[in-house]
Design an enzyme around this catalytic site. Sequence first.
Site, PDB file in Angstrom:
ATOM      1  N   THR A 142      26.336  32.580  19.118  1.00 50.85           N
ATOM      2  CA  THR A 142      25.202  31.877  18.261  1.00 50.85           C
ATOM      3  C   THR A 142      25.284  30.532  17.576  1.00 50.85           C
ATOM      4  O   THR A 142      26.473  30.896  16.483  1.00 50.85           O
ATOM      5  CB  THR A 142      23.928  32.702  17.219  1.00 50.85           C
ATOM      6  OG1 THR A 142      23.008  32.278  17.166  1.00 50.85           O
ATOM      7  CG2 THR A 142      24.993  33.907  16.752  1.00 50.85           C
ATOM      8  N   VAL A 143      24.267  29.464  17.520  1.00 48.15           N
ATOM      9  CA  VAL A 143      24.559  28.511  16.191  1.00 48.15           C
ATOM     10  C   VAL A 143      24.045  29.157  15.194  1.00 48.15           C
ATOM     11  O   VAL A 143      24.266  28.305  14.119  1.00 48.15           O
ATOM     12  CB  VAL A 143      24.055  27.089  17.322  1.00 48.15           C
ATOM     13  CG1 VAL A 143      25.225  26.944  18.741  1.00 48.15           C
ATOM     14  CG2 VAL A 143      22.377  27.493  17.464  1.00 48.15           C
ATOM     15  N   ASP A 144      23.026  29.518  15.367  1.00 47.18           N
ATOM     16  CA  ASP A 144      22.789  30.089  14.115  1.00 47.18           C
ATOM     17  C   ASP A 144      23.763  30.818  12.777  1.00 47.18           C
ATOM     18  O   ASP A 144      23.013  31.591  11.732  1.00 47.18           O
ATOM     19  CB  ASP A 144      21.868  31.386  13.895  1.00 47.18           C
ATOM     20  CG  ASP A 144      20.031  30.289  14.844  1.00 47.18           C
ATOM     21  OD1 ASP A 144      20.165  29.027  15.187  1.00 47.18           O
ATOM     22  OD2 ASP A 144      19.388  31.438  15.440  1.00 47.18           O
ATOM     23  N   GLU A 177      13.804  25.509  10.506  1.00 49.96           N
ATOM     24  CA  GLU A 177      12.391  25.664  11.028  1.00 49.96           C
ATOM     25  C   GLU A 177      11.891  26.871  10.461  1.00 49.96           C
ATOM     26  O   GLU A 177      10.947  27.292  10.672  1.00 49.96           O
ATOM     27  CB  GLU A 177      12.760  25.733  12.904  1.00 49.96           C
ATOM     28  CG  GLU A 177      13.564  27.391  12.882  1.00 49.96           C
ATOM     29  CD  GLU A 177      14.051  27.603  14.191  1.00 49.96           C
ATOM     30  OE1 GLU A 177      13.775  26.314  15.470  1.00 49.96           O
ATOM     31  OE2 GLU A 177      14.692  28.004  14.666  1.00 49.96           O
ATOM     32  N   GLY A 191      17.266  27.178  13.472  1.00 47.36           N
ATOM     33  CA  GLY A 191      17.521  27.983  12.241  1.00 47.36           C
ATOM     34  C   GLY A 191      16.553  29.539  12.056  1.00 47.36           C
ATOM     35  O   GLY A 191      15.918  29.013  10.704  1.00 47.36           O
ATOM     36  N   ARG A 192      16.349  30.839  13.035  1.00 48.49           N
ATOM     37  CA  ARG A 192      15.580  31.041  12.685  1.00 48.49           C
ATOM     38  C   ARG A 192      15.081  32.097  11.148  1.00 48.49           C
ATOM     39  O   ARG A 192      14.062  31.956  10.339  1.00 48.49           O
ATOM     40  CB  ARG A 192      14.948  32.442  14.020  1.00 48.49           C
ATOM     41  CG  ARG A 192      13.527  33.239  13.420  1.00 48.49           C
ATOM     42  CD  ARG A 192      13.150  34.244  14.616  1.00 48.49           C
ATOM     43  NE  ARG A 192      13.863  33.588  16.220  1.00 48.49           N
ATOM     44  CZ  ARG A 192      12.674  33.088  16.852  1.00 48.49           C
ATOM     45  NH1 ARG A 192      11.866  32.406  16.279  1.00 48.49           N
ATOM     46  NH2 ARG A 192      13.286  31.821  17.907  1.00 48.49           N
ATOM     47  N   LEU A 196      18.908  20.798  20.966  1.00 53.87           N
ATOM     48  CA  LEU A 196      20.334  19.831  21.614  1.00 53.87           C
ATOM     49  C   LEU A 196      21.488  20.507  20.379  1.00 53.87           C
ATOM     50  O   LEU A 196      22.901  19.673  21.279  1.00 53.87           O
ATOM     51  CB  LEU A 196      20.103  18.534  20.638  1.00 53.87           C
ATOM     52  CG  LEU A 196      18.714  17.353  22.136  1.00 53.87           C
ATOM     53  CD1 LEU A 196      19.207  15.910  20.477  1.00 53.87           C
ATOM     54  CD2 LEU A 196      19.166  17.195  22.846  1.00 53.87           C
ATOM     55  N   ASN A 228      22.878  39.060  18.282  1.00 57.43           N
ATOM     56  CA  ASN A 228      22.652  40.964  17.768  1.00 57.43           C
ATOM     57  C   ASN A 228      21.679  41.616  19.482  1.00 57.43           C
ATOM     58  O   ASN A 228      21.909  42.074  19.675  1.00 57.43           O
ATOM     59  CB  ASN A 228      21.562  40.798  16.777  1.00 57.43           C
ATOM     60  CG  ASN A 228      21.912  39.886  15.780  1.00 57.43           C
ATOM     61  OD1 ASN A 228      21.881  38.427  15.619  1.00 57.43           O
ATOM     62  ND2 ASN A 228      21.669  40.772  14.955  1.00 57.43           N
ATOM     63  N   GLY A 251      20.109  31.505  24.076  1.00 57.87           N
ATOM     64  CA  GLY A 251      20.487  29.556  23.969  1.00 57.87           C
ATOM     65  C   GLY A 251      22.365  29.624  24.165  1.00 57.87           C
ATOM     66  O   GLY A 251      22.352  30.320  23.610  1.00 57.87           O
TER      67      GLY A 251
END
Length: 401
Positions: free
Chosen positions: A136-138, A240, A184-185, A296, A108, A13
């Site tokens: 990564t935004v996570d 999420e 955010g997995r 978004l 990763n 992403g």
Amino acid sequence: MGKGNAVVGQSGGPTSVINSSLAGIVEGCREVADIDRLLGMRWGIEGFMADQLVDLSAQSQATIDALRHTPSSILGSSRHKLQDADLPAILAQLQRHDIRTIFMIGGNDTMDTIHRLTDYAADAGYELRGVGVPKTVDNDLFATDHTPGYPSAARYTALSVQQSGRLARDMQKVDQYTIYQSIGRDSGWLAAAGALAKRCEEDAPHLVYLPERAFDRDRFLADVAAVHARVGYVSIVCGEGIRYADGTPVSASRTTDRFSNVEFGAMGGASVGMRLHSMISEEFGWRGEFQVTESLPMCAIDRAVDTDLSEAHACGREAARLAGTGASGVMVTIERESNDPYRSILGTAPLSEVAVRAKPMPDEMINDAGNFPTEAFFDYLRPLVGDLPTYAALRLDGTGS
């Protein structure tokens, strides 16, 4: 190593600042004597295997300058999971274009791709340097204080929850609750950012549920009832990827992507926000709404943080510099030196470690109840996000003065 070309790809992403990292790599490679041309992968490693390349060295300086403030992934991305069967074809492409340096901007799985490619090339007797740039935004990449892209996505989330929280407060006679679902997995860094602008008990959000803590339906409903009794409405943020204690996603999805990651809210399961919405509605009979921003926060350049843009660019330039020194098998990292004033330096971490480890939120950043971030988290995040707006508050004592 003699002269040769380099290639760069963007994977997974996007973020608001991933193109700033790309600009840094382009500019940095101009200063590396043994890199002739820098090529860009169209559509990541998947496009590279199909010989879809663009000559980044031929782009104008105006274009490269504009990249620093351009959202999404301009090269095009891919979520193709590298297979052993792909390696011979990739090596053939590297040889065909005389590519001796590979840069990848990603998380990763992307770092694992570089690690496997450089190892395979070495076993085949082909000299190849590989340097990773974090993205990564996570914010769950191991070995770096934070990842480029996270501060901007965190600001997007904080502002969204702050502003939608105002709406929820003022519409509480219509909707008694609202649920904001964050991406955010496996980690709650982004969901937790939704609470950064909270100043008093009434302010949104009241409850924040993170993947680091097991979700319990009965405890959740008790939390909701208690907040509603105190404040009159309930604002909830959820990641999420929240799961029950047995590991089952609250979204109840059984669909996975090509990396065997659960597709939250995909066919076969509702989004977690919808699940929580249904739980509250069925239990209390209240009307409410849910907000799902999905991707978004990954591409909102209008909310990008200047420091994030600068650090992303610096990481790109550092990757090129490292390659010029002969470094390989490493990812650029950000190391925080000071909070006030905020100051960071760049370092490195071995790809072999980054590829197989993740960085969940530490325990001290989540309260004992598991339903809100602590002040330790806000101390960590505030320097990255910057100042947030303060909105008007009316005196409600009836005096009008």
